[in-house]
Structure formats: structure tokens, C-alpha cells
Design an enzyme around this catalytic site. Sequence first.
Site, PDB file in Angstrom:
ATOM      1  CB  THR A 134      -6.720  -0.532 -18.849  1.00 20.00           C
ATOM      2  OG1 THR A 134      -7.769   0.333 -18.522  1.00 20.00           O
ATOM      3  CG2 THR A 134      -5.471   0.134 -19.283  1.00 20.00           C
ATOM      4  CB  SER A 159      -2.657  11.951 -18.585  1.00 18.06           C
ATOM      5  OG  SER A 159      -3.838  12.343 -19.295  1.00 18.06           O
ATOM      6  CE1 TYR A 175      -6.245  10.791 -14.829  1.00 18.12           C
ATOM      7  CE2 TYR A 175      -6.082  12.794 -15.959  1.00 18.12           C
ATOM      8  CZ  TYR A 175      -5.823  11.340 -15.843  1.00 18.12           C
ATOM      9  OH  TYR A 175      -5.364  10.385 -16.765  1.00 18.12           O
ATOM     10  CE  LYS A 205      -2.569  10.805 -14.562  1.00 18.12           C
ATOM     11  NZ  LYS A 205      -1.740   9.609 -14.022  1.00 18.12           N
ATOM     12  CG  ASP A 234      -1.838   1.053   1.280  1.00 19.31           C
ATOM     13  OD1 ASP A 234      -1.761   1.990   0.416  1.00 19.31           O
ATOM     14  OD2 ASP A 234      -2.858   1.202   2.290  1.00 19.31           O
TER      15      ASP A 234
END
Length: 570
Positions: free
Chosen positions: A479, A432, A444, A448, A349
Amino acid sequence: MRSIGRSIAVELARAGCDVVITGSGRSPDAFPADEKQAGWRDIDSVAEEIRALGRRALPVVNNVADPDAVAALADTVVREFGRVDFVINNAGAARAGDRVPVVDVDPAAWRKVIDVNLNGSFYMSQVFGRQLIAQGEGGTIINISSVGGKLMAPNTAAYAASKAGLHALTAAMAGEVGRYGIRVNAICPGIVSTSRLDDLSSEQWDAIINTYVPLKRAGAPAEIGSMVVYLCSTQVRGSAASSTAWMAGRSPGDSGLAPGRRMPRSCSDGESMYTSASQGVALVTGASRGVGRGVAEALGAAGMTVYLTGRSTTEGASRIGDTPLHGTLHDAAAAVTAAGGQGIAVPCDHADDAQVKALFARIANEHGRLDILVNNALCIDDSLIEPGPFWTKPLAQADMFGVGLRSNYVAAWHAAPLLIAAGRGLVAFTSSYGAGCYMHGPAYGAQKAGCDKMAADMAVDFEGSGVAAVSLWLGVQRTERTEIAARLRGDAYGDFMARSESPQFVGAGHPCAVARPRTFRAVRPHADRRRTRAALRRARRGRPRAADLAQYPGRAVRLPSGASELRSLR
């Protein structure tokens, strides 16, 4: 002799292609001293090298700035070989009177640069593009550009304009011919040691290398050739036809040369891409499935020992809503071993620093080194793809800053001593184009963008160690998670899957980065503001278009290929 074009031709022949090579027919009197001493005969000498590799070669003196000459060339190629599969536009005007301020540029010098660098690539792409379409079997067009088209330095107006125009030509044509299975890409090398730079004094050369190349070594032409081979290979077939591969070099100096000195061809020509990688050790975080697993499998195929981390140890325990995500960490490790490497599953983890510390202690104890760290672990909340502004979504989206940003820093902190001890290596972040546009919301995008900045600053800190740091801008990945998203929200994400790429596409480059370590940075093309605003509105409504992806084709990759992955020119 010391040129990008020669290396591209030889690398393609080494990969199994018959090659048509063109040149301007320059006089031997214009050859550099080392070429004269070696008895160099320009494209005829290159043709001999290709034939020595067992492939057919056809040298043709041709002026790419003449559309009639290009049409005649196409007729010759089809007559002699029956087809063409790959078109590499590498012809470039020599450095001359154009390297002065705009107000002093002779119009004739301007026209020469534009005619060869831009118009020549247009004529070649147009004529051979028609041939590729007529054949109906796809193909590849690659434009050899330069970071000069993005940096636009003073006293390079003609050159920079020609290369910037080439970027636009590449992106526009890619969008037009993608439906025929034809890929169009541009490679933008940084500073490469070729005879074209022989007019620089040793002092000028050293100043450029020491100022602009953190790792203190110029690129080698063969490294560009390897990139071309990869882009022509079947490994790229899953990538978006509209994407452009941008490459700007930063190379660790492992050749033993003094900083700033040119690297001779013998340092890189003919060596195996996987010479170092096959004996190497890698760590891929977040590798139970998806991109992490794809990268790990590719590293295993290169013969590496790969440590894989993740939390999925029980089949079906991970879910998106009510839909189970298949695959476990141990399944992924077994796939690495089956690919030819050694997969070692380590449940971990990455939110727990103690577990991460124990992971690196184990690697140090078992191997005493690390060659590649791929930071891919990311805590993704199921609400990521849902429409709506960020304040309407769970606060759990901010967990990406823990596992996805801070965890990357922690892993790199532990990995650095092992990488430096090995004398060469790579820290890679999976990023990304969302770092430069609106995608999935601010959490997000910030994660990135943070990866990009972290990679850039780590590259500076690694200066002189032989360790490179990169951030890879991934396209739409095929994926388990994205396939479920496409099924659940086909209205918004279904079109994207048509442009998706396999995770193995990303993984293929990492072994090469160890065999010939090199750092690259993504160059993000400037997007039209109206289109950007429109894309932003669609993203906020949760209804993005696949075409929005084409606005941000920048991707930092350097990926190798082998002969088995190329179709020979018949």
C-alpha cells in the site's frame, strides 16, 4: 462421486485447465449405493465430466504411497502434456481401523494412513516440484489437509499425525521453493459432505453438525474446489510464497435443507460465484486508499454497489511525517465504478457515532439491505513503525482502540439488522498475524486480537441467520503507507516488501463469501519458542526480518477465481 477430489478436478477444468486425475483403482463393489445406481466409474466418470467442459482429461490408476509409481506418473504427465503447472495432493487413506485409541491401533493401519496422507504428498511434491523448478515458470502445489491436524481429536491419532505432518511439509517446502516462483499451500477443510462420511449414522451426523458447526450446514466439495482454483490463479501471485492458506469451514445453511442434513452437489455445482454478489450492497470502511480501496475495487469488479467511507477528501491532505499520502475517498469510489460496480463515497469519521448512524440510515433508505460489511478503518499514528517500547511512543497509539476496535463494534451493531434482513451476508474484519505475535507493539496487537475475538463471538450470535463473521489475517500489504515506510526505514522493512501482496488479493474473496456464504477461522501454527523470542528481540529493536513472517502463516481466506486467471496445462 461425492468427493473433494472430483470437485477440484471439475472446477479446474471449468477454469480452463487440462487435468490429470489419479485414483486407487478401487473395486466397483466398494462404491456407495448412490454411485452404483448412477453407474459411476470412478476416475473415468470424472474424466468424462472434464471432457464435456471442453478440456483434456487423463485418468491414471496410481498408488501415491509408492515413490516409483509417482515417478512413473510424472513421466506420463510430461509425455502427454509437456508440462505441469498445478499439483493438488488430495489422495487420502479411507477411514478404517485407525479410528481407535492409540493403544489399540494396528501398526499396519497406522502405516497405511501415514503412507498415503503424508508420504504420498511428499513423493508427489518432491517429484513434481523438481519438474516445476526445471520448467522455470513457477507453479503451485496444494496439499488438501484437514482441521483434524490441528484439533487432534481422540481416536484420530494416525489421521491427525498425518495431517499435522502435512502442515509442516507445506510450510517447509514453501520456504524452499518460493525463490523459483512456486507457491505451496495447504487447505484445511472442516466438515465436508462426502461419501467418506457415509459410515456415520444420521444421529451421529446431526450431533457433529449441531455441536461443531455454528451455522448448521456441512461444507460442499465444490467449495473446496473453488478455493483450489483461486490458489492456482494469477490473483495470488502477489502473496508470500511461504504463507499457508488455512481453511476451516463454518457454513450458513441457505440451501433449504434441515439442519445437519447433507447438502447435495446440485446446490453448489456450476453456479456462478458472483450470482448473489452482482446484485449486492457492500460497505467498506477506511477505503480512501490501501487495503480498504483494494477490497472496494474487488467488490466493484464483482458488480456490487459499494459504499466507501474515509476522511481523505482532499488530495495530499493526509501525510506520514512530511510525506503526503496520495489518493482520496472520491478517487477510490470512481475506481470502484470503473471496475464495473457502483462506488458511493461517504465522508465519515468513525469516531463519531452520529455520523456512523447516519451512514447506515442512508444505506437502509437507498437500498434497504446490506450484504457485506468490511471493517477496515483504523487510526494509525505515525510512530507505529518506530523502534522502542510502548512507553516511549505517543499515547495516540491507543486511538486504535477507538477507531479500529470500538468503531468495528459500532458498525457491526448498525449493520446486523440489514444483513439479517437480506438473509445472507458477511461481516469481515481486517486483522493480522500481529494478533498472535509481537508486531508494532501492544496497542496494535491488542487491536488485532480484539478483532479476531469479536469476529468469533459475532459468528456465534449470527447463528442461524445466514450471516457469517470472519477475521482475515493479512500478509504484508503493498500500500501507499507501507511503501513509504519501506523507503523511510528500508533497513527494517525493505525485505518485507519482497513478500508483500496487493490489497486486491484480500478483496477478491468477499463476493464469493456472499454467493456461497461461509465462515472460516485462522489456524495459527505453533512457532518454535526460541525463534519467537529472537523475532521478539528484533521487533523491539525495530529491525524485524522478512523471515519472521513465515512463523505466522495462518490466514483465514476463501477466495474465488475465474478461467481468465489460470494458465492452462499444455
